[in-house]
Each structure stands twice: as C-alpha cells, then as structure tokens.
Write a protein that holds these residues in place. Sequence first.
Motif, PDB file in Angstrom:
ATOM      1  N   CYS A  39       0.832  -1.205   0.000  1.00 10.57           N
ATOM      2  CA  CYS A  39       0.000   0.000   0.000  1.00 10.57           C
ATOM      3  C   CYS A  39       0.867   1.254   0.000  1.00 10.57           C
ATOM      4  CB  CYS A  39      -0.901   0.036   1.227  1.00 10.57           C
ATOM      5  SG  CYS A  39      -2.176  -1.219   1.207  1.00 10.57           S
ATOM      6  N   GLN A 169      -2.651  -4.236  -6.558  1.00 10.54           N
ATOM      7  CA  GLN A 169      -4.113  -4.222  -6.657  1.00 10.54           C
ATOM      8  C   GLN A 169      -4.725  -5.176  -5.633  1.00 10.54           C
ATOM      9  OE1 GLN A 169      -5.944  -2.072  -8.307  1.00 10.54           O
ATOM     10  NE2 GLN A 169      -4.045  -1.126  -9.011  1.00 10.54           N
ATOM     11  N   LEU A 172      -4.535  -3.594  -2.227  1.00 10.78           N
ATOM     12  CA  LEU A 172      -5.489  -2.485  -2.086  1.00 10.78           C
ATOM     13  C   LEU A 172      -6.906  -3.004  -1.889  1.00 10.78           C
ATOM     14  CD1 LEU A 172      -4.105   0.023  -4.734  1.00 10.78           C
ATOM     15  CD2 LEU A 172      -3.914   0.167  -2.247  1.00 10.78           C
ATOM     16  N   ALA A 173      -7.206  -4.117  -2.582  1.00 14.08           N
ATOM     17  CA  ALA A 173      -8.553  -4.681  -2.488  1.00 14.08           C
ATOM     18  C   ALA A 173      -8.857  -5.122  -1.061  1.00 14.08           C
ATOM     19  CB  ALA A 173      -8.692  -5.854  -3.449  1.00 14.08           C
ATOM     20  N   THR A 175      -7.748  -3.528   1.685  1.00  9.89           N
ATOM     21  CA  THR A 175      -7.653  -2.478   2.699  1.00  9.89           C
ATOM     22  C   THR A 175      -9.031  -2.153   3.245  1.00  9.89           C
ATOM     23  OG1 THR A 175      -7.815  -0.814   0.984  1.00  9.89           O
ATOM     24  CG2 THR A 175      -5.618  -1.316   1.761  1.00  9.89           C
ATOM     25  N   ARG A 196      -8.906   5.627   3.234  1.00  8.20           N
ATOM     26  CA  ARG A 196      -8.923   4.580   2.224  1.00  8.20           C
ATOM     27  C   ARG A 196      -9.071   5.163   0.817  1.00  8.20           C
ATOM     28  NH1 ARG A 196     -12.460   0.790  -0.256  1.00  8.20           N
ATOM     29  NH2 ARG A 196     -11.307  -1.133  -0.666  1.00  8.20           N
ATOM     30  N   GLN A 197      -9.958   6.133   0.682  1.00  5.72           N
ATOM     31  CA  GLN A 197     -10.129   6.770  -0.635  1.00  5.72           C
ATOM     32  C   GLN A 197      -8.843   7.445  -1.096  1.00  5.72           C
ATOM     33  OE1 GLN A 197     -12.920   6.328   1.216  1.00  5.72           O
ATOM     34  NE2 GLN A 197     -14.587   7.628   0.437  1.00  5.72           N
ATOM     35  N   LEU A 200      -6.397   4.728  -2.247  1.00  2.00           N
ATOM     36  CA  LEU A 200      -6.748   4.166  -3.552  1.00  2.00           C
ATOM     37  C   LEU A 200      -6.477   5.180  -4.652  1.00  2.00           C
ATOM     38  CD1 LEU A 200     -10.053   2.218  -2.763  1.00  2.00           C
ATOM     39  CD2 LEU A 200      -7.702   1.382  -2.814  1.00  2.00           C
ATOM     40  N   HIS A 203      -2.968   5.555  -5.754  1.00  2.00           N
ATOM     41  CA  HIS A 203      -2.514   4.472  -6.634  1.00  2.00           C
ATOM     42  C   HIS A 203      -3.149   4.544  -8.022  1.00  2.00           C
ATOM     43  CE1 HIS A 203       0.044   1.927  -4.095  1.00  2.00           C
ATOM     44  NE2 HIS A 203      -0.687   2.375  -3.088  1.00  2.00           N
ATOM     45  N   GLU A 204      -4.045   5.492  -8.197  1.00  3.75           N
ATOM     46  CA  GLU A 204      -4.667   5.646  -9.512  1.00  3.75           C
ATOM     47  C   GLU A 204      -4.514   7.068 -10.002  1.00  3.75           C
ATOM     48  OE1 GLU A 204      -8.731   4.356  -9.624  1.00  3.75           O
ATOM     49  OE2 GLU A 204      -8.103   2.320  -9.134  1.00  3.75           O
TER      50      GLU A 204
END
Length: 694
Positions: A39, A169, A172-173, A175, A196-197, A200, A203-204
């Motif tokens: 993460c 990925q 992250l899924a 978390t 969390r947002q 994520l 990472h994007e």
Amino acid sequence: MRPEILFPLFKPVTALKGVGPRLGKLIEKLAGGRLVDLCWHLPTGLIDRRFRPSVADAPDGAVVTLTVTVDEHHVPGNRRLPYKVLCSDHSGTVNLVFFNAKEDYLHQILPLGAVRVVSGRVGHYGQEIQMPHPDHILMVEKEAELPAVEATYPLTAGLTAKPLHRAIQGALAQTPALPEWQDPVWLTREQWQPWRQALLAAHEPDSPAALEPDHPDRRRLAYDELLANQLALAMIRAANRGRAGRAIVGDGRLRQALRAALPYVLTQGQEQVLGEIQADMGRALRMLRLLQGDVGSGKTVVALLAMLAAVETGAQAAFMVPTEILARQHFETLTALCQGMPIKIQVLTGRSKGRPRQALLSDLAAGRIHILIGTHALFTEDVIFPDLALTVIDEQHRFGVHQRLNLGDKGAAADILVMTATPIPRTLSLTVYGDMDISLLRGKPPGRQAVETRAMPLSRLDEVVAGVQRAVNQGARAFWVCPLVAENEQLDLAAAEERHAVLARILGPGRVGLVHGRMKARDKDQAMQAFVAGETKVLVATTVIEVGVDVPEATIMAVEHAERFGLAQLHQLRGRVGRGSRQSHCLLLYGSPLGETARARIAIMRETEDGFRIAEEDLRLRGTGELLGTRQSGFPAFRLADAMAHQDLMEVARDDAQLILTRDPHLETPRGQALRVLLYLFERDAAVKLLRSG
Ligand code: ADP
Ligand code: MG
C-alpha cells in the motif's frame, strides 16, 4: 495488541493470490513483506493510453494505442530472431515484435484478419514501425477494459511491472475503511478524502500532478504518517516526564579527580553542555536529553563526567553503544581515564557468556560495578542494576526509538542521555528528536588540523597504494575502507578480503589487519587492538569502523568507491582521522564515470568539514524524491512523507499531537480510539503500550 481491523494489512504478501515464495521475496526486497508495505509503495509515473494516433502518425518512442488488422504472422527461421506479426490500419503498417514467442498463443490472441486494439511503446527502425511486446492486446469489443491511465511503480531487478501491479491491486482490495483519526475541521479545510479513498486514489493517478507530493491525496497520506510519528514521540515524552525522576547531585569528588587526571582541559563547548546535563540531572524530573556534537568533538569525556556524577551518589550508570568494537574501545578508554579511582567499570556484550557473565551479573546486582558499558545485551532481562541513575546511549542513530524505551524501563527513573554525531538539519530535528531536550556541542578540541581531502579515480589505485606504503614506512597508520556493495554483505566481504590480500603482499603480511561485520567478535577486537597498538599499520575494513572508533594515531583514511557512500557516512568515515596533532589525509577513490550526485557529494566533502553544513547539503542533494530513511543517515524511515515537500505538515503534526494529548491524554475519546489505529497502522506499537503501563 494490533486492532483486528488492521489484520488484513499485516498479512504477508504471499497470502495474495498469485504471489508465491519467489515473487514474494522480490516484493519484500522492493517494498516490504506485508500487504501494508505494498500500500505504501506509491506510483512514481504513469502511462497515458488515451493517445490514439493512426499507425503512420505514431511518434517514435511514444506509448500509443492503435486499432489494427492482423495481416501476417512471420515465424522466424531461428529461435534467436523475433517473431513478428504484421498489422495495419488505413495509414500504414506496424510490426508487433515478440521474443521467445509461443506460436500457438500468438495465433490465438492475434488471429489473421482480426481487428485488435494494441497498446504499447512504438519504435521506428528505418522504414519499419515496431511495437515490441505490446502491454495490452484486446478485442475491439473489450476495448473498454483498456485502462485510460496506468500507474507505474519503482521496480527491482527480477521483478516486472505486471506481477507487481497485480500484487498491489490485490493488497489495495483488502484495505479496510478505517475510522477517521484526523480532526474534521482540518480535513475539510485541506479538502482531504478519507484514508482509504486517498490511498486508492494515490494508486490511480489520473495526471502527472497526482504523482506530486503536494497533491491532496499524497499530502493526506504523508500527514497521517507524520502525525503517527509526532504523536508517538509526544507520548514517549509525556510518559518520561510523567514519571518522577530523582535529583542527582554528587559531591564532585570523582569528577574532580578525573579533571585533574585528564591530559587536557575541557573546551568551552564541553563545559557548556556538561553544565546543561548536570543541571538537568539535578532536577527531580526525568532527563531525556540529546547531546549532538560532530565527530571528534569530544562527547565521550562529557558522558563520563555525567556518569561519574551519578556514581558519586552511590548509584550506577549504563553506557550503551551500537557495536562490540565500540563497547570494548570505550571500556578501555574509560578504564584508563578512571585509573586510581575507587570505581569499577565493566563491559557486557552479546559475547559475554557462561561463568564470566554470571559473575559479572552478580557483581552488578550486588552494586560492585559502577559503570557498565555494553551493546544491546544490556537490555537482557537478567541484567539487574540495583540502582541505575543514568543511561548514556552513544551513537543513537544506530538504534531505534524502541530500544530507547526498553532501556528506559530498566532503571525506573533513570535519566537518559543520548549522544549522536549525526548532525540533523534543523527542519528535521522535530521529527527525529521531537521527544528530547537538546544540547549542542560546538567546536572541537584545539590543535586539530583540517583533514586534507582528495578525490581521485580508482584507476590511480596503484599510486594511492604506493603513497600509503611511503607514509606507513614513515610511521603513519591508515584506515582503508572497502567498497560498499549495495545490499550484499557477501560481496562486501569478498572485496575487503581481496584488498587485504593485495595490501598485505605489498606492505608485508604482519602489517595489515582486516575487520568486517561477519567476523567473530573476538577476532574483531583482536584486529582493532592490533591496529590501536600499532602492530598493524593499515586496517582494511568494511564500514564497521564507521561509528565512533577513536585511534588518534591514524592519519590516513582511504575510501574505495566513495561514490557509493552517502554524505553523512563519508563525513563519519573522515572523522576517524584528524584526531591527533599530525596532518591527516582523506582519499576518496571513485569509480568512473562519476554520476552527478556523487560528484556533488565529493565536491562538498572537499569543501567543508562542518557536519551541519554537510547534513544540509545531503538533504538538498537527496532531494524530494528520495525517502528519508536510509539506515546510514539515521533518519526515521518515512514511507509517505517527504522531508522537503512536507515540511509545513511536520510542524502542524507536532502541534496537533500536542493538542491531542492535552485534551485526551489516554486516547479514550472516539477520535482517540481512531488515533490508536493510526499508531498501529504506522507501527508505533511501542508508544501505544505506554498508554496501558502509564
Ligand atoms: P566523539 O565526539 O566523536 O565521540 P571523542 O569523545 O571520541 O569524540 O573524542 C575525540 C578525541 O578528542 C579523543 O581522542 C579525546 O581524547 C579527545 N579530546 C576530547 N576532549 C578533548 C579536549 N578538551 N582537548 C583535547 N582533546 C580532547
Ligand atoms: Mg564517540
């Protein structure tokens, strides 16, 4: 205990689907071995797949997405040649190029006559346009599956983008959404998303701006980390202050005896810091003080005087050092300095075993030992001080906060004096030493000459060896530090052994010693002793000598592959010479060609011996991209925060932590509970434990 909600994050990466032991090892090497480490492994670049030119317009070297028809498969006549699939659109043709291709598979994904969307980097070779190993090949109907933008991550040898991406990925899924630990008003003001947002989103990245440290998502994550750090430090500080200390004021007889016996008088700087330390010890509060002084500034004798103050009251002092060599060296220096005084000094290291160890421990328990020097072996449970009043920790940057805590528990109210030679830029001292009072030891003992520093390419090694030989024949002693081979102790060792052999052949076998990290402690001591006593004239070493070793007769420091060492480390190494009255030399041998940063580092080394100046330059050179966290620098390892870019946040975090503890000292409110989760998330477990005990 770590809260259950965090369990998934602390699973090993091998718990992820598709990550076996081999891949797991690589990931561990790159980022760390647990999901949480993945993460924290944030992207450093992005690939934009929205650029969709026609084949003829695809620029050389660009990443493009093309829609093409498959025209021909060219099977190579020879396994070493690539397999090519010729494709085209209305504007021209492109060859998709595959090495070690499986023909069946390629026919399956690229059947003749089919239309495919392919995305990857194109290259122009004369008239031919190629796309070697496309990143994506999709049927037109599945085009929507093509990511518009893809994050790219730092990699390591043997690990390619795809499996790493998949593992990240996967992590992250898993978390969880976590309770909010930040102040809602502050969150709104900064327009930050929930943890969390933000993670994520980080990472994007959807644009290059999203990769920058000043992007809101990155700042949120950095702030979480900084707050965890500051809160932990503030809790330690509070716990230390909270515990009543005792006033240590000796009668001065041992200190007077030492001063009378010293072959020199203390410098003004030494008197000043000693005054601060003694005043602090004299208060009925617990001391937690950092003594910061450049290499060679003379911290040891200051520490000894402070310990003697404790001994004068009938109590004991402990002196903790990071290495066996240093423990032994301090033992000898201190014993010599205290000769004729009615005190007993002993040394305890991991090597002390069996009967001698038992004897030492019972002497200690009976109060017959006044100063105990040692490595972390001092922490062992069966080491019992009847009345520990002062603990000195030398070269603190080699230890973590945890050890500091453990040691603090040894003497229920013992004062703690931490010493470091790592100068820290002011902006950073907050994050590193936020829990301590600081004494600065300025200046150096008189009579020191500047070390003459020269840099030269390794190709001139023979000259350097000849020079060292000449100097040695005239009675000089030299350190010879061997190349640091990143992350490979085995290779370091081989290099040191080889250099030792070469030098021994030239200078004579008995005159060259060798010391490295893999040696048995006893052999290390012997090699060190032989060098200190002047039996060997050259000491070949890996960086085990970096910290604290004091051999005033040594006047030459040769560092091979100086470009592989950090500035702080070079400064430490050079600090090993220039301690006596004779002119000393530091020779920085570098491998060519020299990179830009390495060149700048060496230039600074030649320019100044001022540790603080060097530390500032070091930080500047390493810049924003690099993490503070290398072992050699002594800074705590931040995964998300950046010392330069997030300076403003550091200051806020310190105030925030203070405020939190004032309002909710035991972290019992709902926000307090969430903050506990934060502390565990960033592995400040030791700090949380204080809540229970305190
Ligand atoms: P460091 O701060 O790096 O630990 P040391 O305590 O090892 O430095 O001291 C370096 C050297 O300076 C030692 O050889 C010590 O004996 C010597 N020294 C310390 N204080 C003085 C002083 N006031 N005058 C002269 N020499 C000193
Ligand atoms: Mg020292």
